[in-house]
Motif scaffolding. Structure first.
Motif, PDB file in Angstrom:
ATOM      1  N   UNK A  29       1.209  -1.304  -0.076  1.00 51.03           N
ATOM      2  CA  UNK A  29       0.419  -0.138  -0.384  1.00 51.03           C
ATOM      3  C   UNK A  29       1.107   1.175  -0.178  1.00 51.03           C
ATOM      4  N   UNK A  30       1.987   0.911   0.972  1.00 54.93           N
ATOM      5  CA  UNK A  30       2.657   2.636   1.429  1.00 54.93           C
ATOM      6  C   UNK A  30       3.994   2.755   1.063  1.00 54.93           C
ATOM      7  N   UNK A  31       4.569   1.153   1.046  1.00 55.82           N
ATOM      8  CA  UNK A  31       5.709   1.439   1.209  1.00 55.82           C
ATOM      9  C   UNK A  31       6.988   1.116   0.369  1.00 55.82           C
ATOM     10  N   UNK A  32       6.338   0.602  -0.918  1.00 52.27           N
ATOM     11  CA  UNK A  32       6.821   0.925  -1.998  1.00 52.27           C
ATOM     12  C   UNK A  32       7.070   2.310  -2.783  1.00 52.27           C
ATOM     13  N   UNK A  33       5.918   3.403  -2.644  1.00 53.08           N
ATOM     14  CA  UNK A  33       6.115   3.793  -2.893  1.00 53.08           C
ATOM     15  C   UNK A  33       7.155   4.777  -2.103  1.00 53.08           C
ATOM     16  N   UNK A  34       7.473   4.699  -0.894  1.00 51.59           N
ATOM     17  CA  UNK A  34       7.965   5.327  -0.816  1.00 51.59           C
ATOM     18  C   UNK A  34      10.168   4.828  -0.193  1.00 51.59           C
ATOM     19  N   UNK A  35       9.699   3.581  -1.143  1.00 51.27           N
ATOM     20  CA  UNK A  35      10.853   2.899  -1.972  1.00 51.27           C
ATOM     21  C   UNK A  35      11.297   4.244  -3.168  1.00 51.27           C
ATOM     22  N   UNK A  36      10.380   4.059  -4.002  1.00 46.59           N
ATOM     23  CA  UNK A  36      10.797   4.063  -4.727  1.00 46.59           C
ATOM     24  C   UNK A  36      10.867   5.784  -4.985  1.00 46.59           C
ATOM     25  N   UNK A  37      10.094   6.559  -3.879  1.00 41.62           N
ATOM     26  CA  UNK A  37      10.794   7.771  -4.039  1.00 41.62           C
ATOM     27  C   UNK A  37      11.997   8.554  -2.873  1.00 41.62           C
ATOM     28  N   UNK A  38      12.594   7.653  -2.559  1.00 41.62           N
ATOM     29  CA  UNK A  38      13.660   7.180  -2.490  1.00 41.62           C
ATOM     30  C   UNK A  38      14.493   7.170  -2.993  1.00 41.62           C
ATOM     31  N   UNK A 109      18.798  21.549 -21.696  1.00 46.75           N
ATOM     32  CA  UNK A 109      18.401  20.008 -20.741  1.00 46.75           C
ATOM     33  C   UNK A 109      19.195  18.749 -20.637  1.00 46.75           C
ATOM     34  N   UNK A 110      19.299  18.133 -20.329  1.00 47.30           N
ATOM     35  CA  UNK A 110      19.963  16.840 -19.677  1.00 47.30           C
ATOM     36  C   UNK A 110      19.376  16.407 -19.195  1.00 47.30           C
ATOM     37  N   UNK A 111      19.379  14.623 -20.076  1.00 42.41           N
ATOM     38  CA  UNK A 111      19.055  13.667 -20.267  1.00 42.41           C
ATOM     39  C   UNK A 111      18.763  12.901 -18.336  1.00 42.41           C
ATOM     40  N   UNK A 112      17.924  13.171 -18.037  1.00 45.29           N
ATOM     41  CA  UNK A 112      18.047  12.157 -16.766  1.00 45.29           C
ATOM     42  C   UNK A 112      17.565  10.247 -16.769  1.00 45.29           C
ATOM     43  N   UNK A 113      18.314   9.963 -16.967  1.00 42.93           N
ATOM     44  CA  UNK A 113      17.363   8.479 -17.505  1.00 42.93           C
ATOM     45  C   UNK A 113      17.230   7.832 -16.897  1.00 42.93           C
ATOM     46  N   UNK A 114      18.220   8.504 -15.800  1.00 36.81           N
ATOM     47  CA  UNK A 114      18.374   7.293 -14.212  1.00 36.81           C
ATOM     48  C   UNK A 114      16.662   7.694 -13.735  1.00 36.81           C
ATOM     49  N   UNK A 115      16.857   8.840 -13.689  1.00 39.77           N
ATOM     50  CA  UNK A 115      15.365   8.512 -12.610  1.00 39.77           C
ATOM     51  C   UNK A 115      13.839   8.179 -14.027  1.00 39.77           C
ATOM     52  N   UNK A 116      14.208   8.382 -14.959  1.00 39.55           N
ATOM     53  CA  UNK A 116      13.393   7.698 -16.335  1.00 39.55           C
ATOM     54  C   UNK A 116      13.158   5.816 -15.831  1.00 39.55           C
ATOM     55  N   UNK A 117      14.161   5.592 -15.610  1.00 38.34           N
ATOM     56  CA  UNK A 117      13.854   4.205 -16.004  1.00 38.34           C
ATOM     57  C   UNK A 117      13.152   3.362 -14.269  1.00 38.34           C
ATOM     58  N   UNK A 118      13.510   4.517 -13.033  1.00 37.36           N
ATOM     59  CA  UNK A 118      13.267   4.297 -11.704  1.00 37.36           C
ATOM     60  C   UNK A 118      11.426   4.329 -12.246  1.00 37.36           C
ATOM     61  N   UNK A 119      11.391   5.415 -12.858  1.00 41.49           N
ATOM     62  CA  UNK A 119       9.991   5.356 -13.104  1.00 41.49           C
ATOM     63  C   UNK A 119       8.579   4.990 -14.056  1.00 41.49           C
ATOM     64  N   UNK A 120       9.783   4.197 -14.611  1.00 37.86           N
ATOM     65  CA  UNK A 120       8.960   3.072 -15.470  1.00 37.86           C
ATOM     66  C   UNK A 120       8.723   1.244 -14.544  1.00 37.86           C
TER      67      UNK A 120
END
Length: 192
Positions: A29-38, A109-120
């Motif tokens: 419910x909540x934990x994975x959101x906190x983990x991905x936010x971190x 701009x610079x490509x933020x590929x690491x954050x894109x992968x995390x969001x996917x």
């Protein structure tokens, strides 16, 4: 005595199982959101460290030009630092610098590929967690039930509502030629 030990052991196992299931439930419910936010925050920190070493003419920078039309706009001599980000077609870009030249806003701009992968990964985990699969057989069932509904709704008997087709056409013609206007074509005259 042995029976009491087995019973307390069984109760302890039930408590441990309940607690572990509760922890798994709370993580889903909540934990994975906190983990991905971190993870996203850590990726932002690593990228900001990279940005500090970038010059204006670095090959990693992507230039975006946006036309602007502002009155009394002056040209800027140099780029100024800016902090922001955007997502375009599933890819995240971080603004580094900006400059206004004539009628154009130039963003570096610079490509933020690491954050894109995390969001996917976050989106995939969410869809798997909530069982969002794209099974086409479910769509066909929904389409069939919708077609069945419309077939039944269009098969009303004319005996219930005896309406002559010519009378209906006359009512429609009356509505079309009446003074009713669904929208205002011109603004009203000013009051005297």
């Amino acid at each position: 005595m042995v029976f009491k030990k087995r019973r307390t052991l069984l109760i302890d196992l039930q408590k441990a199982g309940s607690i572990s299931l509760l922890i798994i439930f709370l993580f889903n419910i909540v934990g994975y959101k906190v983990c991905f936010f971190y993870l996203e925050q850590q990726a932002d920190i690593r990228l900001s460290e990279k940005i500090q070493t970038i010059s204006d003419f670095d090959s990693r920078l992507i230039e975006i030009k946006i036309p602007i039309n502002l009155p009394y706009q002056t040209d800027w001599r140099e780029f100024e630092s800016i902090d922001g980000e955007m997502t375009f077609k599933g890819e995240t870009y971080k603004y580094v610098k900006r400059k206004v030249l004539r009628d154009t806003l130039i963003l570096l701009c610079i490509d933020h590929s690491e954050k894109s992968k995390i969001q996917k990964s976050k989106a995939e985990y969410f869809s798997q967690l909530h069982d969002f699969n794209t099974d086409t057989s479910k769509k066909q069932v929904l389409k069939q039930s919708k077609d069945d509904f419309f077939q039944r709704s269009l098969s009303f008997s004319a005996d219930i509502y005896p309406v002559n087709i010519e009378t209906a056409r006359a009512v429609l013609n009356l509505l079309e030629t009446s003074s009713y206007h669904p929208f205002i074509e011109n603004p009203p005259d000013q009051l005297a």
